[in-house]
Design an enzyme around this catalytic site. Structure first.
Site, PDB file in Angstrom:
ATOM      1  N   SER A  71      29.620  44.616  44.741  1.00 11.90           N
ATOM      2  CA  SER A  71      30.923  44.765  45.373  1.00 11.90           C
ATOM      3  C   SER A  71      30.726  44.727  46.885  1.00 11.90           C
ATOM      4  O   SER A  71      29.726  45.253  47.394  1.00 11.90           O
ATOM      5  CB  SER A  71      31.545  46.106  44.978  1.00 11.90           C
ATOM      6  OG  SER A  71      32.611  46.421  45.854  1.00 11.90           O
TER       7      SER A  71
ATOM      8  N   GLN B  42      47.828  44.140  50.151  1.00 12.75           N
ATOM      9  CA  GLN B  42      47.293  44.817  48.968  1.00 12.75           C
ATOM     10  C   GLN B  42      46.557  46.115  49.317  1.00 12.75           C
ATOM     11  O   GLN B  42      46.040  46.796  48.443  1.00 12.75           O
ATOM     12  CB  GLN B  42      46.409  43.886  48.138  1.00 12.75           C
ATOM     13  CG  GLN B  42      45.045  43.566  48.740  1.00 12.75           C
ATOM     14  CD  GLN B  42      44.296  42.548  47.915  1.00 12.75           C
ATOM     15  OE1 GLN B  42      44.702  41.399  47.799  1.00 12.75           O
ATOM     16  NE2 GLN B  42      43.189  42.968  47.298  1.00 12.75           N
TER      17      GLN B  42
ATOM     18  N   MET C   4      37.964  38.015  49.082  1.00 11.10           N
ATOM     19  CA  MET C   4      38.222  38.612  50.400  1.00 11.10           C
ATOM     20  C   MET C   4      36.984  38.489  51.285  1.00 11.10           C
ATOM     21  O   MET C   4      36.881  39.160  52.314  1.00 11.10           O
ATOM     22  CB  MET C   4      38.645  40.077  50.245  1.00 11.10           C
ATOM     23  CG  MET C   4      39.953  40.215  49.469  1.00 11.10           C
ATOM     24  SD  MET C   4      40.849  41.718  49.810  1.00 11.10           S
ATOM     25  CE  MET C   4      39.660  42.948  49.280  1.00 11.10           C
ATOM     26  N   GLY C   5      36.029  37.644  50.874  1.00  6.89           N
ATOM     27  CA  GLY C   5      34.851  37.407  51.699  1.00  6.89           C
ATOM     28  C   GLY C   5      33.790  38.476  51.551  1.00  6.89           C
ATOM     29  O   GLY C   5      33.831  39.267  50.607  1.00  6.89           O
TER      30      GLY C   5
ATOM     31  N   VAL D 247      28.769  40.655  37.630  1.00  6.26           N
ATOM     32  CA  VAL D 247      27.381  40.475  38.070  1.00  6.26           C
ATOM     33  C   VAL D 247      26.897  41.797  38.663  1.00  6.26           C
ATOM     34  O   VAL D 247      27.610  42.428  39.459  1.00  6.26           O
ATOM     35  CB  VAL D 247      27.272  39.333  39.106  1.00  6.26           C
ATOM     36  CG1 VAL D 247      25.845  39.201  39.619  1.00  6.26           C
ATOM     37  CG2 VAL D 247      27.751  38.019  38.492  1.00  6.26           C
TER      38      VAL D 247
ATOM     39  N   GLN E  75      35.519  39.935  35.934  1.00  2.48           N
ATOM     40  CA  GLN E  75      35.871  41.080  35.077  1.00  2.48           C
ATOM     41  C   GLN E  75      35.655  42.401  35.806  1.00  2.48           C
ATOM     42  O   GLN E  75      36.201  43.431  35.440  1.00  2.48           O
ATOM     43  CB  GLN E  75      35.046  41.059  33.786  1.00  2.48           C
ATOM     44  CG  GLN E  75      35.565  42.076  32.761  1.00  2.48           C
ATOM     45  CD  GLN E  75      34.583  42.354  31.655  1.00  2.48           C
ATOM     46  OE1 GLN E  75      34.103  41.425  31.022  1.00  2.48           O
ATOM     47  NE2 GLN E  75      34.272  43.629  31.421  1.00  2.48           N
TER      48      GLN E  75
ATOM     49  N   HIS F  36      30.597  36.768  43.592  1.00  3.23           N
ATOM     50  CA  HIS F  36      31.467  35.679  44.046  1.00  3.23           C
ATOM     51  C   HIS F  36      30.809  34.325  43.781  1.00  3.23           C
ATOM     52  O   HIS F  36      31.465  33.369  43.361  1.00  3.23           O
ATOM     53  CB  HIS F  36      31.717  35.788  45.556  1.00  3.23           C
ATOM     54  CG  HIS F  36      32.398  37.042  46.000  1.00  3.23           C
ATOM     55  ND1 HIS F  36      31.797  37.967  46.817  1.00  3.23           N
ATOM     56  CD2 HIS F  36      33.638  37.525  45.752  1.00  3.23           C
ATOM     57  CE1 HIS F  36      32.634  38.963  47.065  1.00  3.23           C
ATOM     58  NE2 HIS F  36      33.763  38.728  46.427  1.00  3.23           N
TER      59      HIS F  36
HETATM   60  P1  AMP Z   1      36.922  40.414  46.150  1.00  2.00           P
HETATM   61  O1  AMP Z   1      36.363  39.591  47.260  1.00  2.00           O
HETATM   62  O2  AMP Z   1      36.245  41.723  45.987  1.00  2.00           O
HETATM   63  O3  AMP Z   1      38.418  40.495  46.202  1.00  2.00           O
HETATM   64  O4  AMP Z   1      36.585  39.635  44.815  1.00  2.00           O
HETATM   65  C1  AMP Z   1      36.929  38.282  44.660  1.00  2.00           C
HETATM   66  C2  AMP Z   1      36.698  37.886  43.225  1.00  2.00           C
HETATM   67  O5  AMP Z   1      35.339  38.092  42.887  1.00  2.00           O
HETATM   68  C3  AMP Z   1      37.527  38.727  42.241  1.00  2.00           C
HETATM   69  O6  AMP Z   1      37.981  37.907  41.187  1.00  2.00           O
HETATM   70  C4  AMP Z   1      36.526  39.739  41.759  1.00  2.00           C
HETATM   71  O7  AMP Z   1      36.816  40.249  40.473  1.00  2.00           O
HETATM   72  C5  AMP Z   1      35.254  38.903  41.743  1.00  2.00           C
HETATM   73  N1  AMP Z   1      34.082  39.775  41.801  1.00  2.00           N
HETATM   74  C6  AMP Z   1      33.841  40.771  42.686  1.00  2.00           C
HETATM   75  N2  AMP Z   1      32.692  41.400  42.383  1.00  2.00           N
HETATM   76  C7  AMP Z   1      32.207  40.804  41.271  1.00  2.00           C
HETATM   77  C8  AMP Z   1      31.054  41.004  40.456  1.00  2.00           C
HETATM   78  N3  AMP Z   1      30.169  41.954  40.722  1.00  2.00           N
HETATM   79  N4  AMP Z   1      30.890  40.202  39.381  1.00  2.00           N
HETATM   80  C9  AMP Z   1      31.784  39.229  39.092  1.00  2.00           C
HETATM   81  N5  AMP Z   1      32.886  38.984  39.820  1.00  2.00           N
HETATM   82  C10 AMP Z   1      33.102  39.756  40.894  1.00  2.00           C
END
Ligand code: AMP
Length: 281
Positions: free
Chosen positions: A185, A61, A30-31, A176, A148, A37
């Protein structure tokens, strides 16, 4: 590096790559990109000839009253990061491109979405699986990469691809973390300084839980009680859930055995953070 907004143009790029015998990797996001990421992007780059990172803040969502409007959108700086990391394509469709007038089709994964984030965010996973299925149909990736960090989401997507015979391999990559342990996050940017400090309670608690289980604790309710007690000591934290579940059906365990997911969702002011560990017991 190219930013593509139209489905038809992305399809053309994928077709071209395939004609050159390249594997296609997809990283849905989601950027507001961070190292979590970028770790997914690195892995995708290493394993595929064409790597697509999608950026789409998916309205379906988000629940009523959630942070869809406020969700951080930084396409320009995201593009700089993807370019620097050697990414080839950002797919950033508009909401209209993904959900045109008359859109009516949704995907629901049953059972696995009932608890944890599914309980506190009704319809959330329906939105996630629908958009991911659409991205899979658009980009037709050989490999797709998820974190994860969103463990339930990753397990639900794995189940969807299996149940619907989707021709894509779903990879789940480790969480991470910041140097002090906080899981990265995009929502961490909402935290005040005091909340940012308080949020360390998540990773600290999970670390202690891992020690307890490695030390022989097998009673899931004892682990849950420990988590609740520990997090209640942090005045800025309010528990949404603390779950001890299996990784197949995401069902609560009484006794910890096999592959076990310990997942937390905790609110700090208006910000809801999640974190988890998976242990092989
Ligand atoms: P999001 O942009 O938050 O929807 O995340 C996009 C992807 O990145 C999803 O598969 C998340 O699980 C992954 N992701 C987000 N934060 C982390 C992190 N700290 N470590 C690993 N993967 C992440």
């Amino acid at each position: 590096m190219e930013i593509i907004r139209e489905i038809s143009l992305l399809r053309a790029r994928v077709k071209e790559a395939r004609s050159q015998g390249k594997l296609v990797g997809l990283v849905p996001t989601m950027g507001c990109l961070h190292q979590g990421h970028l770790a997914l992007l690195d892995k995708a780059k290493a394993e595929n000839g064409l790597t697509i990172l999608s950026i789409f803040v998916n309205p379906i969502q988000f629940g009523v009253g959630e942070d869809y409007e406020e969700y951080p959108r930084h396409l320009e700086s995201d593009a700089t990061q993807v370019e620097k990391a050697g990414g080839q394509i950002i797919f950033a469709p508009t909401v209209k491109e993904m959900y045109p007038q008359g859109y009516a089709t949704y995907i629901d994964v049953e059972r696995l979405t009932a608890g944890l984030c599914g309980a506190s965010r009704p319809h959330h996973f329906r939105g996630v699986t629908t958009v991911v299925a659409k991205l899979f149909n658009i980009a037709t990736p050989d490999n797709a990469y998820f974190g994860q960090k969103d463990a339930q989401q990753a397990l639900v997507i794995q189940r969807m691809t299996k149940d619907l015979n989707m021709n894509v391999l779903v990879h789940i990559m480790p969480t991470v973390r910041e140097a002090d342990g906080l899981a990265m996050s995009s929502r961490n940017s909402y935290l005040s300084l005091a909340e940012r400090k308080a949020a360390l309670i998540l990773s600290q608690t999970l670390k202690q839980v891992a020690e307890k289980i490695r030390g022989g604790e097998r009673d899931a309710s004892a682990i849950q009680a420990f988590i609740v007690e520990k997090i209640s000591l942090e005045p800025l934290a309010t528990i949404d859930y603390a779950a001890v579940v299996d990784t197949e059906e995401i069902r609560p365990l009484k006794e910890i055995s096999g592959r076990t997911l310990i997942a937390l969702a905790v609110r700090f002011g208006k910000t809801r953070l999640i974190d988890n560990i998976i242990l092989e017991v």
